[in-house]
Design a protein around this motif. Structure first.
Motif, mmCIF file in Angstrom:
data_model
loop_
_atom_site.group_PDB
_atom_site.id
_atom_site.type_symbol
_atom_site.label_atom_id
_atom_site.label_comp_id
_atom_site.label_asym_id
_atom_site.label_seq_id
_atom_site.Cartn_x
_atom_site.Cartn_y
_atom_site.Cartn_z
ATOM 1 N N ASP A 271 0.842 -1.181 0.000
ATOM 2 C CA ASP A 271 0.000 0.000 0.000
ATOM 3 C C ASP A 271 0.891 1.250 0.000
ATOM 4 O O ASP A 271 1.731 1.414 0.880
ATOM 5 N N PRO A 272 0.729 2.157 -0.977
ATOM 6 C CA PRO A 272 1.583 3.349 -1.055
ATOM 7 C C PRO A 272 1.540 4.219 0.208
ATOM 8 O O PRO A 272 2.553 4.774 0.613
ATOM 9 N N ALA A 273 0.381 4.332 0.827
ATOM 10 C CA ALA A 273 0.282 5.134 2.048
ATOM 11 C C ALA A 273 1.109 4.510 3.169
ATOM 12 O O ALA A 273 1.797 5.211 3.918
ATOM 13 N N THR A 274 1.065 3.195 3.284
ATOM 14 C CA THR A 274 1.843 2.499 4.301
ATOM 15 C C THR A 274 3.333 2.677 4.037
ATOM 16 O O THR A 274 4.107 2.929 4.960
ATOM 17 N N GLN A 275 3.740 2.572 2.792
ATOM 18 C CA GLN A 275 5.147 2.746 2.446
ATOM 19 C C GLN A 275 5.618 4.158 2.777
ATOM 20 O O GLN A 275 6.697 4.350 3.321
ATOM 21 N N ALA A 276 4.799 5.154 2.442
ATOM 22 C CA ALA A 276 5.176 6.542 2.694
ATOM 23 C C ALA A 276 5.361 6.791 4.189
ATOM 24 O O ALA A 276 6.329 7.422 4.610
ATOM 25 N N TYR A 277 4.434 6.314 4.993
ATOM 26 C CA TYR A 277 4.539 6.509 6.432
ATOM 27 C C TYR A 277 5.583 5.603 7.059
ATOM 28 O O TYR A 277 6.137 5.929 8.105
ATOM 29 N N GLY A 278 5.865 4.486 6.436
ATOM 30 C CA GLY A 278 6.854 3.550 6.961
ATOM 31 C C GLY A 278 8.265 4.107 6.957
ATOM 32 O O GLY A 278 9.105 3.703 7.753
ATOM 33 N N MET A 279 8.550 5.061 6.085
ATOM 34 C CA MET A 279 9.880 5.657 6.007
ATOM 35 C C MET A 279 10.026 6.883 6.903
ATOM 36 O O MET A 279 11.122 7.343 7.158
ATOM 37 N N LYS A 280 8.936 7.400 7.430
ATOM 38 C CA LYS A 280 8.998 8.596 8.276
ATOM 39 C C LYS A 280 9.843 8.397 9.530
ATOM 40 O O LYS A 280 10.673 9.251 9.851
ATOM 41 N N PRO A 281 9.671 7.291 10.279
ATOM 42 C CA PRO A 281 10.509 7.120 11.483
ATOM 43 C C PRO A 281 12.004 7.111 11.148
ATOM 44 O O PRO A 281 12.807 7.687 11.881
ATOM 45 N N LYS A 282 12.367 6.485 10.035
ATOM 46 C CA LYS A 282 13.766 6.447 9.612
ATOM 47 C C LYS A 282 14.276 7.863 9.364
ATOM 48 O O LYS A 282 15.343 8.245 9.837
ATOM 49 N N LEU B 2 14.573 9.804 12.708
ATOM 50 C CA LEU B 2 15.720 9.375 13.512
ATOM 51 C C LEU B 2 17.028 9.852 12.900
ATOM 52 O O LEU B 2 17.879 10.420 13.593
ATOM 53 N N LYS B 3 17.203 9.653 11.601
ATOM 54 C CA LYS B 3 18.450 10.080 10.951
ATOM 55 C C LYS B 3 18.619 11.599 11.052
ATOM 56 O O LYS B 3 19.720 12.094 11.303
ATOM 57 N N GLY B 4 17.522 12.330 10.873
ATOM 58 C CA GLY B 4 17.581 13.786 10.968
ATOM 59 C C GLY B 4 17.948 14.249 12.367
ATOM 60 O O GLY B 4 18.734 15.183 12.545
ATOM 61 N N GLU B 5 17.387 13.590 13.365
ATOM 62 C CA GLU B 5 17.672 13.961 14.753
ATOM 63 C C GLU B 5 19.116 13.633 15.126
ATOM 64 O O GLU B 5 19.773 14.419 15.824
ATOM 65 N N LEU B 6 19.615 12.499 14.668
ATOM 66 C CA LEU B 6 21.016 12.164 14.930
ATOM 67 C C LEU B 6 21.937 13.202 14.304
ATOM 68 O O LEU B 6 22.903 13.662 14.929
ATOM 69 N N LYS B 7 21.631 13.599 13.076
ATOM 70 C CA LYS B 7 22.451 14.594 12.386
ATOM 71 C C LYS B 7 22.360 15.944 13.097
ATOM 72 O O LYS B 7 23.368 16.618 13.320
ATOM 73 N N ARG B 8 21.158 16.348 13.465
ATOM 74 C CA ARG B 8 20.953 17.635 14.128
ATOM 75 C C ARG B 8 21.738 17.719 15.431
ATOM 76 O O ARG B 8 22.293 18.756 15.770
ATOM 77 N N ARG B 9 21.790 16.600 16.146
ATOM 78 C CA ARG B 9 22.490 16.563 17.433
ATOM 79 C C ARG B 9 23.969 16.222 17.294
ATOM 80 O O ARG B 9 24.699 16.204 18.283
ATOM 81 N N GLY B 10 24.393 15.884 16.072
ATOM 82 C CA GLY B 10 25.793 15.535 15.849
ATOM 83 C C GLY B 10 26.196 14.222 16.482
ATOM 84 O O GLY B 10 27.334 14.051 16.912
ATOM 85 N N VAL B 11 25.265 13.261 16.525
ATOM 86 C CA VAL B 11 25.522 11.967 17.152
ATOM 87 C C VAL B 11 25.836 10.934 16.066
ATOM 88 O O VAL B 11 25.058 10.745 15.131
ATOM 89 N N THR B 12 26.978 10.280 16.207
ATOM 90 C CA THR B 12 27.367 9.221 15.280
ATOM 91 C C THR B 12 26.772 7.894 15.732
ATOM 92 O O THR B 12 26.289 7.776 16.870
#
Length: 67
Positions: free
Chosen positions: A6-17, A20-30
């Protein structure tokens, strides 16, 4: 498996990723630092496992909160 097609499920399924990646980058956490931070709360993961888990984006809400 049909739910993931389902395209809607796929679209929302990538949001947590992305969150998380954005927050790690924003905080400078490796991934190495995240591994240390998780070890401090009793979560045993390697840098490589974290990288793979986050790259796939198929992790639980509990994992997201632990991060």
């Amino acid at each position: 498996m049909a739910a993931m097609a389902d395209p809607a499920t796929q679209a929302y399924g990538m949001k947590p990723k992305k969150i998380l990646k954005g927050e790690l980058k924003r905080r400078g956490v490796t991934y190495a630092q995240l591994t240390e931070k998780q070890a401090a709360i009793g979560v045993k993961e390697t840098d490589r496992n974290l990288n793979n888990k986050i790259s796939r984006g198929g992790f639980t809400a509990a994992f997201l909160i632990q991060c």
